[in-house]
Design an enzyme around this catalytic site. Structure first.
Site, PDB file in Angstrom:
ATOM      1  CE1 TYR A 191       0.105   7.805   3.092  1.00 32.28           C
ATOM      2  CE2 TYR A 191       0.534   5.903   2.288  1.00 32.28           C
ATOM      3  CZ  TYR A 191      -0.232   6.479   2.610  1.00 32.28           C
ATOM      4  OH  TYR A 191      -1.454   6.200   2.807  1.00 32.28           O
TER       5      TYR A 191
ATOM      6  CE  LYS B 277      -4.073   4.227   0.436  1.00 28.81           C
ATOM      7  NZ  LYS B 277      -2.755   4.543   0.925  1.00 28.81           N
TER       8      LYS B 277
ATOM      9  CG  HIS C 223      -4.963   9.921   0.072  1.00 34.04           C
ATOM     10  ND1 HIS C 223      -3.534   9.817   0.074  1.00 34.04           N
ATOM     11  CD2 HIS C 223      -5.322   9.568   1.422  1.00 34.04           C
ATOM     12  CE1 HIS C 223      -2.727   9.266   1.139  1.00 34.04           C
ATOM     13  NE2 HIS C 223      -4.114   9.075   2.317  1.00 34.04           N
TER      14      HIS C 223
ATOM     15  CG  ASP D 186      -1.938   0.450   1.327  1.00 34.06           C
ATOM     16  OD1 ASP D 186      -2.434   1.183   0.612  1.00 34.06           O
ATOM     17  OD2 ASP D 186      -1.479   1.566   1.851  1.00 34.06           O
TER      18      ASP D 186
HETATM   19  N1  NDP Z   1      -5.922   5.957   3.894  1.00 29.73           N
HETATM   20  C1  NDP Z   1      -5.268   6.586   4.806  1.00 29.73           C
HETATM   21  O1  NDP Z   1      -5.840   7.585   4.394  1.00 29.73           O
HETATM   22  C2  NDP Z   1      -4.603   5.884   5.619  1.00 29.73           C
HETATM   23  C3  NDP Z   1      -3.456   4.559   5.270  1.00 29.73           C
HETATM   24  N2  NDP Z   1      -2.176   4.186   5.377  1.00 29.73           N
HETATM   25  C4  NDP Z   1      -1.959   2.827   5.158  1.00 29.73           C
HETATM   26  O2  NDP Z   1      -1.962   1.886   5.899  1.00 29.73           O
HETATM   27  C5  NDP Z   1      -0.870   1.098   6.262  1.00 29.73           C
HETATM   28  C6  NDP Z   1      -1.142   1.377   8.403  1.00 29.73           C
HETATM   29  O3  NDP Z   1      -1.096   1.513   8.779  1.00 29.73           O
HETATM   30  P1  NDP Z   1      -0.102   2.899   9.627  1.00 29.73           P
HETATM   31  O4  NDP Z   1      -1.364   4.221  10.219  1.00 29.73           O
HETATM   32  O5  NDP Z   1       0.893   2.693   9.513  1.00 29.73           O
HETATM   33  O6  NDP Z   1      -0.595   1.785  11.046  1.00 29.73           O
HETATM   34  P2  NDP Z   1      -0.381   0.607  12.076  1.00 29.73           P
HETATM   35  O7  NDP Z   1      -1.538   0.177  12.360  1.00 29.73           O
HETATM   36  O8  NDP Z   1      -0.157   0.070  10.290  1.00 29.73           O
HETATM   37  O9  NDP Z   1       1.573   0.580  12.874  1.00 29.73           O
HETATM   38  C7  NDP Z   1       2.163   0.362  12.355  1.00 29.73           C
HETATM   39  C8  NDP Z   1       3.198   1.246  13.595  1.00 29.73           C
HETATM   40  O10 NDP Z   1       3.186   0.177  14.537  1.00 29.73           O
HETATM   41  C9  NDP Z   1       4.708  -0.417  14.537  1.00 29.73           C
HETATM   42  N3  NDP Z   1       3.993  -2.486  14.699  1.00 29.73           N
HETATM   43  C10 NDP Z   1       3.985  -3.359  12.886  1.00 29.73           C
HETATM   44  N4  NDP Z   1       3.906  -4.533  14.176  1.00 29.73           N
HETATM   45  C11 NDP Z   1       3.876  -3.946  15.516  1.00 29.73           C
HETATM   46  C12 NDP Z   1       3.760  -5.625  16.163  1.00 29.73           C
HETATM   47  N5  NDP Z   1       3.568  -6.760  15.858  1.00 29.73           N
HETATM   48  N6  NDP Z   1       4.231  -5.464  17.615  1.00 29.73           N
HETATM   49  C13 NDP Z   1       4.556  -3.732  18.015  1.00 29.73           C
HETATM   50  N7  NDP Z   1       3.919  -2.718  17.045  1.00 29.73           N
HETATM   51  C14 NDP Z   1       4.726  -2.842  15.601  1.00 29.73           C
HETATM   52  C15 NDP Z   1       4.812  -0.593  13.467  1.00 29.73           C
HETATM   53  O11 NDP Z   1       6.821  -0.458  13.280  1.00 29.73           O
HETATM   54  P3  NDP Z   1       8.201  -1.014  13.296  1.00 29.73           P
HETATM   55  O12 NDP Z   1       7.814  -0.761  12.052  1.00 29.73           O
HETATM   56  O13 NDP Z   1       8.836  -0.521  13.706  1.00 29.73           O
HETATM   57  O14 NDP Z   1       7.181  -1.824  13.077  1.00 29.73           O
HETATM   58  C16 NDP Z   1       4.664   1.531  13.339  1.00 29.73           C
HETATM   59  O15 NDP Z   1       5.554   2.389  14.165  1.00 29.73           O
HETATM   60  C17 NDP Z   1       0.578   2.819   6.305  1.00 29.73           C
HETATM   61  O16 NDP Z   1       1.660   2.246   6.430  1.00 29.73           O
HETATM   62  C18 NDP Z   1      -0.198   3.355   4.999  1.00 29.73           C
HETATM   63  O17 NDP Z   1      -0.212   2.879   3.986  1.00 29.73           O
HETATM   64  C19 NDP Z   1      -2.416   4.994   7.033  1.00 29.73           C
HETATM   65  C20 NDP Z   1      -3.015   5.889   8.104  1.00 29.73           C
HETATM   66  C21 NDP Z   1      -4.168   6.364   6.459  1.00 29.73           C
HETATM   67  O1  DGU Z   2       0.621  14.800   3.788  1.00 28.53           O
HETATM   68  C1  DGU Z   2      -0.454  14.406   4.431  1.00 28.53           C
HETATM   69  C2  DGU Z   2      -0.092  12.834   4.400  1.00 28.53           C
HETATM   70  O2  DGU Z   2       0.309  12.382   2.855  1.00 28.53           O
HETATM   71  C3  DGU Z   2      -1.522  12.519   5.447  1.00 28.53           C
HETATM   72  O3  DGU Z   2      -2.953  12.662   4.976  1.00 28.53           O
HETATM   73  C4  DGU Z   2      -1.441  10.595   5.010  1.00 28.53           C
HETATM   74  O4  DGU Z   2      -0.470  10.229   5.305  1.00 28.53           O
HETATM   75  C5  DGU Z   2      -2.651   9.495   5.558  1.00 28.53           C
HETATM   76  O5  DGU Z   2      -2.669  10.412   7.512  1.00 28.53           O
HETATM   77  C6  DGU Z   2      -2.064   8.446   5.450  1.00 28.53           C
HETATM   78  O6  DGU Z   2      -1.544   7.741   5.830  1.00 28.53           O
HETATM   79  O7  DGU Z   2      -2.823   7.880   4.251  1.00 28.53           O
END
Ligand code: NDP
Ligand code: DGU
Length: 322
Positions: free
Chosen positions: A55, A85, A118, A50
Site C-alpha cells: 500500500y 502484510k 496478503h 491495517d
Molecule cells: N487484504 C486485502 O486484500 C484487502 C485489504 N483491504 C484493507 O481494508 C481496508 C478497507 O477496505 P476498502 O476496500 O478501503 O473499503 P471500505 O469498504 O472500507 O470503503 C472505503 C471507502 O468508503 C468511504 N467511506 C468511509 N466511511 C464512509 C461512510 N461512513 N459513509 C460513506 N462512505 C464512507 C471512504 O471514503 P472517505 O475516506 O472519503 O470517507 C472510502 O472511499 C483498506 O483500506 C485496506 O486497509 C482492502 C482491500 C483488500
Molecule cells: O498492487 C496491488 C494492490 O496493492 C492490491 O493487491 C491491493 O491494493 C489489494 O487490493 C488490497 O487492498 O489489499
C-alpha cells in the site's frame, strides 16, 4: 467516544480491536495526508491500523504512531494493534524474514501485532504494469512460506500470523501442517458478500475473520455504492436513526468479525466507530441476509484475466454461497 472495543481473537485468549482503520486511499494520497488521517483516527479512538507493504502506507502510519506517542495521545506502543502484510513478490521461504524486517523499518516498530500473507499467490517480478504477465504469477508454496511466517513469530518480529484472501480449502491445507495455526483470515465481508461457508469454517477452526471493504469500498476503483446506495439498508438505517454505512458495519460486527473500514474524513471515521450501543433486530438481519451477493475486489481485476487466478476466484466464491 472511547477507544474501540476488543473482540476475541479465535480461541487464543487474545483480543483484537473490533474496528481498525484501513489505510488504502483510492485515488492514492500523499504521505502527509495519510499521516494526518491516522493521527485524527487515533484521536477518535482507533487503535488498530491495517496496512501492507504494497500500500505504501507503512511509512506514514509509522510516523503517525511515533508522533502520537511523543505527543502523549497514546501512552505506550502496546496500546496499538498494527496489521501489515507480506507482498506476493516476497512470498518465498528465504525472503520472508527480510520482508517483515523491511515493514518494521517502514513502521519504525520493533514488532508487528499481526503479519498476514496478503494473497494466495507469488509474483516472480515487481508489479510495474497491469495486466501482470501470466508467467510472473505462481502458486504459493504454502508449506515453506508458512514455516517462515512461523519463524517471524518465533523471532518476536510479530505477535501473531495469519492470512488474507484464503478459501476454506486453502485454510484446511494450511492447518494440515501448521505448527502455529493462522490467527486471522482477512477477507472481503459485508452485507453483499456474506461469506457464510467461510465464516462457519473459521469459527469451527478458531480462525478470526477481519472484514475488508466492509462498506463495499464506496467510491474506489474496486468498489461502488452498492452498500451506501442500497434501499434495504437505507430503510433500516432510517428506522434506527443511523447511517447506511453504520448499518453495514453493525451487520459485520454481529457476525463476530472485526473490520477495517477506511475513511480519511474526520466525521466519517468517527461515525464508523459509533456502532456499539445498538443492534439490528432479527427481522433486519433477515432482510440483509436476503440481499443479492456480489464480490467487489477480484484477483483478475488486479492482475489480469489469467486462468490460474480465475480458478482461485471460483474457489473463493464458493465460500460465500448461501
Ligand atoms: N487484504 C486485502 O486484500 C484487502 C485489504 N483491504 C484493507 O481494508 C481496508 C478497507 O477496505 P476498502 O476496500 O478501503 O473499503 P471500505 O469498504 O472500507 O470503503 C472505503 C471507502 O468508503 C468511504 N467511506 C468511509 N466511511 C464512509 C461512510 N461512513 N459513509 C460513506 N462512505 C464512507 C471512504 O471514503 P472517505 O475516506 O472519503 O470517507 C472510502 O472511499 C483498506 O483500506 C485496506 O486497509 C482492502 C482491500 C483488500
Ligand atoms: O498492487 C496491488 C494492490 O496493492 C492490491 O493487491 C491491493 O491494493 C489489494 O487490493 C488490497 O487492498 O489489499
Amino acid at each position: 467516544m472511547g477507544v474501540a472495543p476488543e473482540v476475541p481473537l479465535g480461541c487464543s485468549g487474545k483480543t483484537i480491536p473490533a474496528i481498525g482503520l484501513g489505510t488504502v486511499a483510492d485515488p492514492r494520497v500523499d504521505a502527509e495526508t495519510t499521516k494526518a488521517a491516522v493521527l485524527e483516527a487515533i484521536k477518535a479512538g482507533y487503535r488498530h491500523f491495517d496496512t501492507a507493504f504494497a500500500y505504501g502506507s507503512e511509512q506514514p502510519l509509522g510516523e503517525a504512531i511515533a508522533e502520537a506517542l511523543s505527543l502523549g495521545l497514546v501512552k505506550s506502543r502496546d496500546e496499538f494493534f498494527i496489521t501489515t502484510k507480506l507482498w506476493c513478490t516476497f512470498a518465498e521461504r528465504d525472503q520472508i524474514v527480510s520482508a517483515i524486517k523491511m515493514s518494521l523499518k517502514n513502521l519504525k516498530l520493533d514488532y508487528i501485532d499481526m503479519y498476514l500473507i496478503h494473497l494466495p499467490l507469488r509474483l516472480t517480478q515487481q508489479m510495474t504494469k497491469t495486466p501482470v504477465p501470466k508467467e510472473a504469477i505462481k502458486p504459493l508454496d504454502t508449506e515453506s512460506v508458512w514455516d517462515a511466517m512461523e519463524e517471524c513469530q518465533n523471532l518476536g518480529l510479530t505477535k501473531g500470523i495469519g492470512v488474507s484472501n484464503f478459501s476454506c480449502k486453502m485454510l484446511a491445507h494450511l492447518l494440515s501442517f501448521a505448527k502455529i495455526p493462522p490467527a486471522v483470515n482477512q477477507v472481503e465481508l459485508n452485507p453483499f458478500w456474506r461469506q457464510k461457508k467461510l465464516r462457519e469454517f473459521c469459527k469451527e477452526k478458531g480462525i478470526h475473520i477481519t472484514a475488508y471493504s466492509p462498506l463495499g469500498a464506496n467510491g474506489t476503483r474496486w468498489g461502488d455504492n452498492r452498500i451506501v446506495g442500497c434501499d434495504v439498508l437505507n430503510e433500516i438505517a432510517k428506522a434506527k436513526g443511523k447511517t447506511t454505512a453504520q448499518v453495514s458495519l453493525r451487520w459485520v460486527y454481529e457476525q463476530g468479525a472485526s473490520m477495517i473500514p477506511k475513511s480519511f474524513n474526520k466525521e466519517r471515521m468517527r461515525q464508523n466507530l459509533d456502532i456499539f450501543d445498538w443492534c439490528l433486530t432479527e427481522e433486519e438481519s433477515h432482510k440483509i441476509n436476503q440481499l443479492p451477493q456480489r464480490k467487489g475486489s477480484t484477483l483478475t481485476s488486479i492482475f489480469g484475466p489469467h486462468d490460474f487466478l480465475l480458478e482461485i476466484e471460483a474457489e473463493l466464491e464458493q465460500d460465500s454461497e448461501a
